[in-house]
Structure formats: structure tokens, C-alpha cells
Design a protein around this motif. Structure first.
Motif, short mmCIF file in Angstrom:
data_model
loop_
_atom_site.label_atom_id
_atom_site.label_comp_id
_atom_site.label_asym_id
_atom_site.label_seq_id
_atom_site.Cartn_x
_atom_site.Cartn_y
_atom_site.Cartn_z
N MET A 112 17.16 -46.78 -24.71
CA MET A 112 17.26 -46.34 -23.31
C MET A 112 18.10 -47.30 -22.47
N VAL A 113 17.84 -48.62 -22.67
CA VAL A 113 18.64 -49.63 -21.97
C VAL A 113 20.10 -49.53 -22.44
N ASP A 114 20.25 -49.10 -23.69
CA ASP A 114 21.58 -48.85 -24.25
C ASP A 114 22.34 -47.80 -23.46
N ARG A 115 21.62 -46.68 -23.20
CA ARG A 115 22.24 -45.58 -22.45
C ARG A 115 22.56 -46.02 -21.02
N ALA A 116 21.65 -46.78 -20.44
CA ALA A 116 21.88 -47.31 -19.09
C ALA A 116 23.12 -48.20 -19.12
N GLY A 117 23.24 -48.98 -20.20
CA GLY A 117 24.39 -49.89 -20.35
C GLY A 117 25.70 -49.13 -20.39
N THR A 118 25.72 -48.02 -21.12
CA THR A 118 26.94 -47.22 -21.22
C THR A 118 27.33 -46.69 -19.84
N LEU A 119 26.31 -46.23 -19.12
CA LEU A 119 26.56 -45.72 -17.76
C LEU A 119 27.21 -46.81 -16.88
N VAL A 120 26.64 -48.00 -16.94
CA VAL A 120 27.15 -49.09 -16.11
C VAL A 120 28.55 -49.50 -16.56
N ARG A 121 28.73 -49.58 -17.88
CA ARG A 121 30.04 -50.01 -18.41
C ARG A 121 31.13 -49.01 -18.01
N ASP A 122 30.84 -47.71 -18.15
CA ASP A 122 31.82 -46.69 -17.78
C ASP A 122 32.19 -46.81 -16.30
N ALA A 123 31.16 -46.99 -15.47
CA ALA A 123 31.42 -47.07 -14.02
C ALA A 123 32.17 -48.35 -13.67
N ILE A 180 20.94 -55.45 -16.38
CA ILE A 180 20.01 -54.33 -16.26
C ILE A 180 18.65 -54.93 -16.64
N CYS A 181 17.71 -54.88 -15.72
CA CYS A 181 16.48 -55.65 -15.92
C CYS A 181 15.26 -54.74 -16.01
N VAL A 182 14.53 -54.88 -17.07
CA VAL A 182 13.30 -54.09 -17.26
C VAL A 182 12.20 -55.04 -17.71
N GLY A 183 11.15 -55.14 -16.89
CA GLY A 183 10.01 -55.99 -17.24
C GLY A 183 8.75 -55.14 -17.30
N LEU A 184 7.80 -55.54 -18.12
CA LEU A 184 6.53 -54.82 -18.19
C LEU A 184 5.40 -55.80 -17.88
N ALA A 185 4.60 -55.44 -16.86
CA ALA A 185 3.41 -56.25 -16.54
C ALA A 185 2.16 -55.41 -16.79
N ILE A 186 1.16 -56.01 -17.41
CA ILE A 186 -0.13 -55.35 -17.60
C ILE A 186 -1.20 -56.30 -17.06
N LYS A 187 -2.08 -55.78 -16.24
CA LYS A 187 -3.07 -56.62 -15.53
C LYS A 187 -2.37 -57.79 -14.84
N LYS A 188 -1.26 -57.49 -14.23
CA LYS A 188 -0.48 -58.46 -13.44
C LYS A 188 0.09 -59.61 -14.27
N ILE A 228 13.47 -57.36 -20.69
CA ILE A 228 14.83 -57.22 -21.22
C ILE A 228 15.80 -57.41 -20.07
N VAL A 229 16.80 -58.26 -20.30
CA VAL A 229 17.93 -58.35 -19.37
C VAL A 229 19.16 -58.05 -20.21
N TYR A 230 19.87 -56.98 -19.86
CA TYR A 230 21.03 -56.57 -20.66
C TYR A 230 22.28 -56.60 -19.78
N ASN A 231 23.25 -57.40 -20.20
CA ASN A 231 24.56 -57.36 -19.54
C ASN A 231 25.46 -56.44 -20.37
N PRO A 232 25.69 -55.22 -19.88
CA PRO A 232 26.43 -54.25 -20.69
C PRO A 232 27.92 -54.56 -20.77
N ILE A 233 28.40 -55.43 -19.91
CA ILE A 233 29.83 -55.76 -19.93
C ILE A 233 30.11 -56.79 -21.03
N THR A 234 29.26 -57.81 -21.10
CA THR A 234 29.45 -58.83 -22.13
C THR A 234 28.65 -58.49 -23.40
N ARG A 235 27.86 -57.44 -23.31
CA ARG A 235 26.98 -56.97 -24.40
C ARG A 235 26.03 -58.07 -24.87
#
Ligand code: IPD
Ligand code: CA
Ligand code: CA
Ligand code: CA
Length: 261
Positions: free
Chosen positions: A1-12, A94-102, A108-115
Motif C-alpha cells: 500500500m505504501v508502495d502504491r502511495a509512493g508511485t502516486l507521489v513519484r509521478d506527481a 510517506i509516514c505511517v505509524g501504528l499505536a496500540i494503547k497509546k 514506516i517512513v518511505y521516501n519514494p523519490i530516493t526509494r
């Protein structure tokens, strides 16, 4: 999913940027791509985890209080470094974090330009493109590369703190160098991989730092996700020296301190 987000950002990123809007001020930008990436991530994750909650930068409307509950919560910054993105500077995350019980569980931090894909799970270490990363061992400011970053808040107090801290750390203490990469997440993962030794910024939000905080934490550095301030360094002695050299800004927190277990 972060991959697809990366493609979107890279294209733009390759196209001339259009539809740049301002949010709270002239220094606070958003583009169609920020919104599209956030929507893609939330849509995809909520299909997989229908009971989970979300805190996404572009879904929080101005001034709204952010609430982190005990529920599993994905904390998303679709593009950290929007100003870099708009100006085509390839330092974004592109930053995605998961917190459970705070408590942070994954990031994941993904820089789609530098991959470059930075990732961490609680208790399992921090990685870049699958290889382990570690913070630097630099003890003294005079041997350190230090990032001090000014964000979108440019009040006299904020500017004063920035200038004073810059003079003190870079001038008086003669740090090796000063840098500022224009993305909190990139600044933090660069501390996590030891390319820079320390980073300080005031006025951040949890989406700027959640994912990178998990990575940094797995590289050895805990701190308060909801505190709106980042002061991180490779070693405790460097953090201590920096802290006493800085002109601090008191920030109202976004919520309770995250408890360590
Ligand atoms: C910003 C970036 C920037 C930092 C600002 C943040 P955004 O996030 O992380 O480096 O200085 O404080 O708001 O708006 O590009 O996601
Ligand atoms: Ca923003
Ligand atoms: Ca951000
Ligand atoms: Ca953002």
C-alpha cells in the motif's frame, strides 16, 4: 500500500506542481497529492482493519483537537515535507505509524523519490531497505552534525529560540555542521541511521513524528509522541549538552505522554 502511495507521489513529483493551497498560513502548504495519498492509505488500511482508528494530517481540520485513544490507531502523514515536494526537493517521507494503547508498535517512513524505506516494529530493531540501522555514537556537540529546523510557526518566540539555539550550538559550541532537511521524518530517520547526530524542532504534531519515532526508538531513543517537541541525539551526553545550549520553547502538548513499558 505504501508502495502504491509512493508511485502516486513519484509521478506527481515529476510534474510541475499544481493546486498548491495554504492552510493555517502562508508557510503551511497542502497539495492534491497530500490529500490523495492520505485517502489511499486510509481507504486501504480501513478495508484490512475495519475497527482501527486513524489520525491523518489532512483529515484533521484546522484547530481540531487530536485524540489518541487506547484503540489501535494509524497515525498518518501522507507527505512529510510538503514544501520540499512543492519545490521538488527530493527529501520527503510517506509516514505511517501504528499505536496500540497509546504505545507505538510499528512505523514506516518511505521516501519514494530516493526509494529509501525505513521501518521498525516494537522490539525488532530498525531497518533501511531491510538492513539494520543504528544511531551514531557521537558524544560531544563539537563533533556533531546537528539539525535545527524551523517549522511553519514563525512567532517571535519561535524565531528567537531558533536563532539563539543556532548561535549557541553552531557558533559557540562549533558543531561540525548545521543541516535542516525540511521533513521531520527525514530528520529523524537520519538520526536513526547515524548520518546526523542530533535534531531539534518545536511545534511538531504527532503525525510528523509517529512513524519515525518508532524507527528512532528501535534505534535506541524514546520520547513523547504527543509533546510537540523533538530533541533526539545519538547519545545521552550529546542530548544533554544540546539541551542546555538551546533556548527552549514551552509547547502545549497534544495529549498524555506515551507510557513506556
Ligand atoms: C512539516 C515538515 C517540516 C517541519 C514542519 C512540519 P509537513 O510537515 O516536517 O520539516 O519543519 O514543522 O509541519 O507539513 O510537510 O507534513
Ligand atoms: Ca502540512
Ligand atoms: Ca509533517
Ligand atoms: Ca504532511
Amino acid at each position: 500500500m505504501v508502495d502504491r502511495a509512493g508511485t502516486l507521489v513519484r509521478d506527481a513529483f515529476e510534474q510541475p506542481t499544481s493546486n498548491v493551497e495554504t492552510k493555517s498560513s502562508n508557510t503551511d502548504l497542502v497539495t492534491e497529492t497530500d490529500k490523495a495519498v492520505e485517502e489511499l492509505l486510509i481507504r486501504g488500511l480501513s478495508k484490512e482493519f475495519p475497527d482501527h482508528k486513524f489520525i491523518g494530517e489532512e483529515s484533521v481540520s484546522g484547530g481540531q483537537k487530536v485524540e489518541l485513544t487506547d484503540a489501535p490507531t494509524w497515525i498518518i502523514d501522507p507527505i512529510d515535507g510538503t514544501t520540499n515536494f512543492v519545490h521538488r526537493i527530493p527529501l520527503i517521507g510517506i509516514c505511517v505509524g501504528l499505536a496500540i494503547k497509546k504505545q507505538l508498535r510499528a512505523g514506516i517512513v518511505y521516501n519514494p523519490i530516493t526509494r529509501e524505506l525505513f521501518s521498525a516494529q516494537k522490539g525488532k530493531g530498525a531497518f533501511k531497505n531491510g538492513f539494520p540501522i543504528h544511531v551514531s555514537k557521537t558524544e560531544a556537540c563539537s563533533n556533531a552534525v546537528v539539525v535545527t529546523q524551523i517549522g511553519s510557526i514563525r512567532t517571535p518566540e519561535m524565531m528567537n529560540s531558533f536563532v539563539q539555539s543556532f548561535n549557541s550550538v553552531i557558533g559557540d559550541k562549533q558543531a561540525h555542521a548545521h543541516r535542516a532537511f525540511g521533513s521531520a521524518a527525514i530528520n529523524m530517520v537520519y538520526v536513526a541511521q547515524g548520518s546526523i547526530d542530533a535534531y531539534v524542532e518545536y511545534g511538531l504534531h504527532c503525525w510528523d513524528i509517529a512513524a519515525a519515532a518508532m524507527i528512532l526508538k528501535e534505534a535506541g531513543k524514546p520520547f513523547n509522541l504527543m509533546g510537540r517537541t523533538v530533541l533526539c541525539a545519538g547519545t545521552p551526553s550529546l542530548a544533554k549538552e544540546l539541551s542546555s545550549a538551546l533556548t527552549h520553547v514551552e509547547m502545549e502538548t497534544e495529549g498524555d505522554a506515551i507510557q513506556e513499558d
